[in-house]
Design a protein around this motif. Structure first.
Motif, PDB file in Angstrom:
ATOM      1  N   SER A   1       9.037   1.018  -4.372  1.00  0.00           N
ATOM      2  CA  SER A   1       8.634  -0.387  -4.508  1.00  0.00           C
ATOM      3  C   SER A   1       7.315  -0.698  -3.808  1.00  0.00           C
ATOM      4  O   SER A   1       7.130  -1.782  -3.259  1.00  0.00           O
ATOM      5  CB  SER A   1       9.717  -1.328  -3.991  1.00  0.00           C
ATOM      6  OG  SER A   1      10.867  -1.238  -4.770  1.00  0.00           O
ATOM      7  N   ALA A   2       6.410   0.244  -3.832  1.00  0.00           N
ATOM      8  CA  ALA A   2       5.108   0.049  -3.198  1.00  0.00           C
ATOM      9  C   ALA A   2       4.142   1.103  -3.711  1.00  0.00           C
ATOM     10  O   ALA A   2       4.558   2.190  -4.110  1.00  0.00           O
ATOM     11  CB  ALA A   2       5.233   0.164  -1.684  1.00  0.00           C
ATOM     12  N   THR A   3       2.861   0.781  -3.684  1.00  0.00           N
ATOM     13  CA  THR A   3       1.860   1.796  -3.952  1.00  0.00           C
ATOM     14  C   THR A   3       1.788   2.691  -2.714  1.00  0.00           C
ATOM     15  O   THR A   3       2.271   2.310  -1.639  1.00  0.00           O
ATOM     16  CB  THR A   3       0.483   1.167  -4.215  1.00  0.00           C
ATOM     17  OG1 THR A   3       0.049   0.502  -3.032  1.00  0.00           O
ATOM     18  CG2 THR A   3       0.505   0.206  -5.401  1.00  0.00           C
ATOM     19  N   PRO A   4       1.187   3.867  -2.818  1.00  0.00           N
ATOM     20  CA  PRO A   4       1.065   4.701  -1.617  1.00  0.00           C
ATOM     21  C   PRO A   4       0.347   3.986  -0.467  1.00  0.00           C
ATOM     22  O   PRO A   4       0.741   4.129   0.691  1.00  0.00           O
ATOM     23  CB  PRO A   4       0.279   5.912  -2.115  1.00  0.00           C
ATOM     24  CG  PRO A   4       0.688   6.030  -3.554  1.00  0.00           C
ATOM     25  CD  PRO A   4       0.798   4.595  -4.022  1.00  0.00           C
ATOM     26  N   GLY A   5      -0.672   3.208  -0.784  1.00  0.00           N
ATOM     27  CA  GLY A   5      -1.376   2.468   0.261  1.00  0.00           C
ATOM     28  C   GLY A   5      -0.480   1.430   0.929  1.00  0.00           C
ATOM     29  O   GLY A   5      -0.491   1.272   2.154  1.00  0.00           O
ATOM     30  N   GLN A   6       0.295   0.711   0.128  1.00  0.00           N
ATOM     31  CA  GLN A   6       1.219  -0.265   0.688  1.00  0.00           C
ATOM     32  C   GLN A   6       2.268   0.417   1.554  1.00  0.00           C
ATOM     33  O   GLN A   6       2.597  -0.067   2.639  1.00  0.00           O
ATOM     34  CB  GLN A   6       1.903  -1.061  -0.424  1.00  0.00           C
ATOM     35  CG  GLN A   6       0.986  -2.027  -1.139  1.00  0.00           C
ATOM     36  CD  GLN A   6       1.631  -2.629  -2.370  1.00  0.00           C
ATOM     37  OE1 GLN A   6       2.485  -2.019  -3.021  1.00  0.00           O
ATOM     38  NE2 GLN A   6       1.202  -3.835  -2.718  1.00  0.00           N
TER      39      GLN A   6
ATOM     40  N   LEU B   1       4.369  -1.857   3.933  1.00  0.00           N
ATOM     41  CA  LEU B   1       4.647  -2.978   3.045  1.00  0.00           C
ATOM     42  C   LEU B   1       5.527  -2.518   1.879  1.00  0.00           C
ATOM     43  O   LEU B   1       5.487  -1.357   1.488  1.00  0.00           O
ATOM     44  CB  LEU B   1       3.349  -3.553   2.481  1.00  0.00           C
ATOM     45  CG  LEU B   1       2.342  -4.104   3.484  1.00  0.00           C
ATOM     46  CD1 LEU B   1       1.048  -4.477   2.782  1.00  0.00           C
ATOM     47  CD2 LEU B   1       2.917  -5.296   4.229  1.00  0.00           C
ATOM     48  N   VAL B   2       6.293  -3.443   1.326  1.00  0.00           N
ATOM     49  CA  VAL B   2       7.050  -3.208   0.103  1.00  0.00           C
ATOM     50  C   VAL B   2       6.932  -4.435  -0.785  1.00  0.00           C
ATOM     51  O   VAL B   2       6.687  -5.542  -0.311  1.00  0.00           O
ATOM     52  CB  VAL B   2       8.553  -2.897   0.353  1.00  0.00           C
ATOM     53  CG1 VAL B   2       8.735  -1.578   1.049  1.00  0.00           C
ATOM     54  CG2 VAL B   2       9.217  -4.008   1.116  1.00  0.00           C
ATOM     55  N   VAL B   3       7.103  -4.225  -2.074  1.00  0.00           N
ATOM     56  CA  VAL B   3       7.090  -5.322  -3.046  1.00  0.00           C
ATOM     57  C   VAL B   3       8.541  -5.620  -3.403  1.00  0.00           C
ATOM     58  O   VAL B   3       9.318  -4.701  -3.661  1.00  0.00           O
ATOM     59  CB  VAL B   3       6.279  -4.947  -4.302  1.00  0.00           C
ATOM     60  CG1 VAL B   3       6.269  -6.092  -5.304  1.00  0.00           C
ATOM     61  CG2 VAL B   3       4.859  -4.553  -3.922  1.00  0.00           C
TER      62      VAL B   3
END
Length: 167
Positions: free
Chosen positions: A82-87, A92-94
């Motif tokens: 639930s996140a891009t590698p950068g996030q 961070l998570v979406v």
């Protein structure tokens, strides 16, 4: 409030604290990854065209600069991470706003596509995060997603809900 809930609330940061700065750093990390991926795609396309004596040269006509970031974001955010590698590197998570669960692929695609359009608009729609109590950009609002600190979520056994709702 039981003792476990009280200790959880003390140990976990608020879900939206410091999200804007972390998102900016995540975008820089993801941009670097996309830069490397784009070189690999262009190089691979060139080699394929060379080995097929030009028959695969039409792949050069695809708008890789738009397709690659949308695929990258959609597949990353729609994954169990639930996140891009950068996030993910920035903690961070979406999450889906409606149930704070993992976003669907439709939400991930909408969010990523609108993010690409936000960058095409000079980044102006991204400034909405500075006026939102939950650091939401316009692509978050339209895709019904939230970006939160992963440390603010309860363990998976508790469905990944927020400890404290911040409105």
């Amino acid at each position: 409030m039981n003792q476990n809930r009280a200790s959880d609330a003390v140990d976990r940061p608020p879900p939206f604290e410091g999200v804007i700065g972390r998102r900016v750093l995540a975008w820089l990390i993801d941009g670097a990854i996309l830069f490397i991926l784009s070189w690999l795609v262009w190089g691979g396309t060139g080699l394929l065209a060379l080995f097929t004596l030009g028959l695969a040269g039409g792949l050069f006509l695809l708008p890789w600069g738009l397709v690659l970031p949308i695929l990258y974001g959609t597949l990353s955010i729609g994954s169990p991470l639930s996140a891009t590698p950068g996030q993910a590197l920035m903690g961070l998570v979406v999450r889906s706003e409606s149930d704070t669960g993992h976003p669907s692929f439709g939400q991930a695609f909408t969010s990523t596509t609108l993010l690409a359009l936000s960058w095409a608009a000079g980044g102006v729609p991204l400034l909405a995060a500075f006026f939102s109590s939950r650091s939401r950009t316009l692509h978050d609002l339209f895709s019904d997603t939230l970006v939160v600190r992963a440390a603010a979520l309860q363990p998976e056994g508790r469905q990944g809900r927020f400890i404290a709702e911040d409105g």
